[in-house]
Design a protein around this motif. Structure first.
Motif, PDB file in Angstrom:
ATOM      1  N   HIS A 150      -9.801  17.982   9.669  1.00  0.00           N
ATOM      2  CA  HIS A 150      -9.874  16.536   9.885  1.00  0.00           C
ATOM      3  C   HIS A 150     -10.791  16.211  11.072  1.00  0.00           C
TER       4      HIS A 150
ATOM      5  N   VAL B  87       0.849  -1.199   0.000  1.00  0.00           N
ATOM      6  CA  VAL B  87       0.000   0.000   0.000  1.00  0.00           C
ATOM      7  C   VAL B  87       0.884   1.249   0.000  1.00  0.00           C
ATOM      8  N   ALA B  88       1.961   1.216   0.791  1.00  0.00           N
ATOM      9  CA  ALA B  88       2.872   2.370   0.848  1.00  0.00           C
ATOM     10  C   ALA B  88       3.496   2.608  -0.522  1.00  0.00           C
ATOM     11  N   GLU B  89       3.793   1.515  -1.244  1.00  0.00           N
ATOM     12  CA  GLU B  89       4.529   1.640  -2.496  1.00  0.00           C
ATOM     13  C   GLU B  89       3.613   1.901  -3.698  1.00  0.00           C
ATOM     14  N   ARG B  90       2.462   1.184  -3.752  1.00  0.00           N
ATOM     15  CA  ARG B  90       1.626   1.210  -4.953  1.00  0.00           C
ATOM     16  C   ARG B  90       0.312   1.940  -4.768  1.00  0.00           C
ATOM     17  N   GLY B  91      -0.113   2.136  -3.542  1.00  0.00           N
ATOM     18  CA  GLY B  91      -1.433   2.686  -3.295  1.00  0.00           C
ATOM     19  C   GLY B  91      -2.418   1.588  -2.981  1.00  0.00           C
TER      20      GLY B  91
ATOM     21  N   THR C 159      -5.004  11.453  -1.498  1.00  0.00           N
ATOM     22  CA  THR C 159      -4.469  10.125  -1.197  1.00  0.00           C
ATOM     23  C   THR C 159      -3.980   9.458  -2.479  1.00  0.00           C
ATOM     24  N   GLU C 160      -4.748   9.610  -3.572  1.00  0.00           N
ATOM     25  CA  GLU C 160      -4.307   9.093  -4.870  1.00  0.00           C
ATOM     26  C   GLU C 160      -3.003   9.747  -5.299  1.00  0.00           C
TER      27      GLU C 160
ATOM     28  N   ARG D 183       7.089   7.622   7.952  1.00  0.00           N
ATOM     29  CA  ARG D 183       6.490   8.018   6.680  1.00  0.00           C
ATOM     30  C   ARG D 183       5.636   6.875   6.118  1.00  0.00           C
TER      31      ARG D 183
ATOM     32  N   ARG E 145      -7.459   5.576   6.239  1.00  0.00           N
ATOM     33  CA  ARG E 145      -8.415   6.571   6.733  1.00  0.00           C
ATOM     34  C   ARG E 145      -9.336   7.051   5.607  1.00  0.00           C
TER      35      ARG E 145
ATOM     36  N   GLN F 161      -3.058   7.069   6.097  1.00  0.00           N
ATOM     37  CA  GLN F 161      -3.858   8.016   5.320  1.00  0.00           C
ATOM     38  C   GLN F 161      -4.734   7.274   4.302  1.00  0.00           C
ATOM     39  N   GLN F 162      -4.153   6.262   3.664  1.00  0.00           N
ATOM     40  CA  GLN F 162      -4.913   5.500   2.672  1.00  0.00           C
ATOM     41  C   GLN F 162      -6.073   4.768   3.353  1.00  0.00           C
TER      42      GLN F 162
ATOM     43  N   TYR G 131       2.529   6.844   8.049  1.00  0.00           N
ATOM     44  CA  TYR G 131       1.651   7.959   7.661  1.00  0.00           C
ATOM     45  C   TYR G 131       0.930   7.667   6.338  1.00  0.00           C
ATOM     46  N   VAL G 132       1.682   7.243   5.341  1.00  0.00           N
ATOM     47  CA  VAL G 132       1.087   7.006   4.010  1.00  0.00           C
ATOM     48  C   VAL G 132       0.018   5.920   4.093  1.00  0.00           C
TER      49      VAL G 132
ATOM     50  N   TRP H  63      -0.387  10.264  -3.844  1.00  0.00           N
ATOM     51  CA  TRP H  63       0.830   9.579  -3.419  1.00  0.00           C
ATOM     52  C   TRP H  63       1.384   8.711  -4.545  1.00  0.00           C
ATOM     53  N   HIS H  64       0.498   8.301  -5.471  1.00  0.00           N
ATOM     54  CA  HIS H  64       0.934   7.351  -6.510  1.00  0.00           C
ATOM     55  C   HIS H  64       0.563   7.826  -7.907  1.00  0.00           C
TER      56      HIS H  64
END
Lengths: 216, 216
Positions: B174, A22-26, B116-117, A105, A115, A112-113, A108-109, B119-120
């Motif tokens: 938020h 999820v951190a890398e690709r979403g 959020t999108e 980080r 959330r 956030q996704q 967090y990323v 990020w990628h």
């Protein structure tokens, strides 16, 4: 009970692979197939350890929140052992919420996704709201304790005070993350204090008398 | 040139349908088929107006940011016409960032999903970062103007001051959104002032001399 330990470890290991992806690709691109390939296991193995995708999401989210909680608890314990003021301890604890290094980080990323997903997933929503309440209660308790020891004015209302401190820390976390996205250097801890310290000073207006020598 | 106007209107209308569906269902579930059905058009019509999904995302994000910008500009113009202080104007402008009513809540939910999108997705990322910079510059300018008119101390550093104000406003946004998710009543404007006002007071420490009568 070695099999139960193994079961929990396997679930955690799959959840960590999920978080990494999820951190890398979403979130959208992180399918079971992607997680399985990254973890070197089969999709069937994931299905063996998690009844469905919702269960994996909740477990992975909960795991991140617990790990963050443990880091904060360690910072608070170290500050207390060092006889720091409540304000100093809360400042160090809030830094754990800022994505200032790779581990935070990643947290967090991914949070956030998750959330963002929580807007349309009641299971995640309950987790997100419980996590917010938990952090709010912790900061609120620090403000109440500050009132008892003299660091906070007796007139201060602990709920808006805690909300104000957390709003600033969460908004700052966004700015730190955005700086990283923009390829600017991560905000140094000293720079983050320029943002947070004056806000802490709106609440922590006095001096702690806890460690004062007893009066003669 | 009626056809060009029509073209722009159709694009905007499709983008608004897209925003509505993202607000209601989430980003992942908002396919072309869903948007087409909601807008009463065909998938082919969407493809006629947008080369690909990325173009639709960027247009829809940009549209939301522009609409928010126009609301903020209207608030600032009204405050200036009313000869308000910079601090009063900035307080009203920041309220436009808080999801306190349905329109602003819709903006908040959809922007969070698109952020959020980001990020990628480098296209969305550039838009998100440009939007952040734009808002930061606006608040920074208000602080610099405040220094000129006496509301801000000449010693204040406008960049961390603007970051602090925006961090608090974004973190508060938020919290307002989370309260809505939890089914609690939306934070009243007066309660939001309990969070923001003391932070504005860390920057706006003086009195505006702009409207003082000339000295005899």
């Amino acid at each position: 009970m070695p099999r139960i330990v193994d079961h929990d470890q396997r679930r955690r290991s799959i959840a960590r692979s999920f978080q990494d992806q999820v951190a890398e690709r979403g979130f959208g691109a992180t399918t079971y197939a992607v997680v399985a390939a990254a973890a070197g296991i089969s999709v069937g193995t994931i299905q063996h350890y998690f009844a469905n995708r919702d269960e994996l999401l909740r477990f992975a989210f909960d795991d991140l929140l617990r790990a963050q909680d443990e880091r904060v608890a360690a910072v608070v314990a170290a500050g207390e052992a060092d006889r720091q003021t409540i304000r100093e301890i809360i400042r160090s604890a809030l830094r754990e919420l800022l994505p200032l290094d790779e581990e935070r980080r990643r947290t967090y990323v991914v949070t956030q996704q998750l959330r963002t997903e929580a807007w349309h997933d009641t299971g995640l929503r309950d987790l997100a709201l419980a996590a917010d309440r938990h952090v709010h209660e912790a900061v609120r308790t620090a403000v109440v304790n500050g009132t008892a020891c003299g660091e906070v004015s007796p007139d201060a209302d602990p709920d808006p005070a805690a909300s104000r401190i957390l709003a600033t820390a969460n908004g700052l976390a966004h700015q730190v993350a955005a700086a990283h996205l923009a390829g600017r250097p991560l905000l140094a801890p000293a720079a983050s204090d320029l943002i947070l310290d004056p806000v802490l000073a709106t609440v922590f207006t006095g001096r702690c008398t806890r460690h004062d020598p007893p009066r003669p």
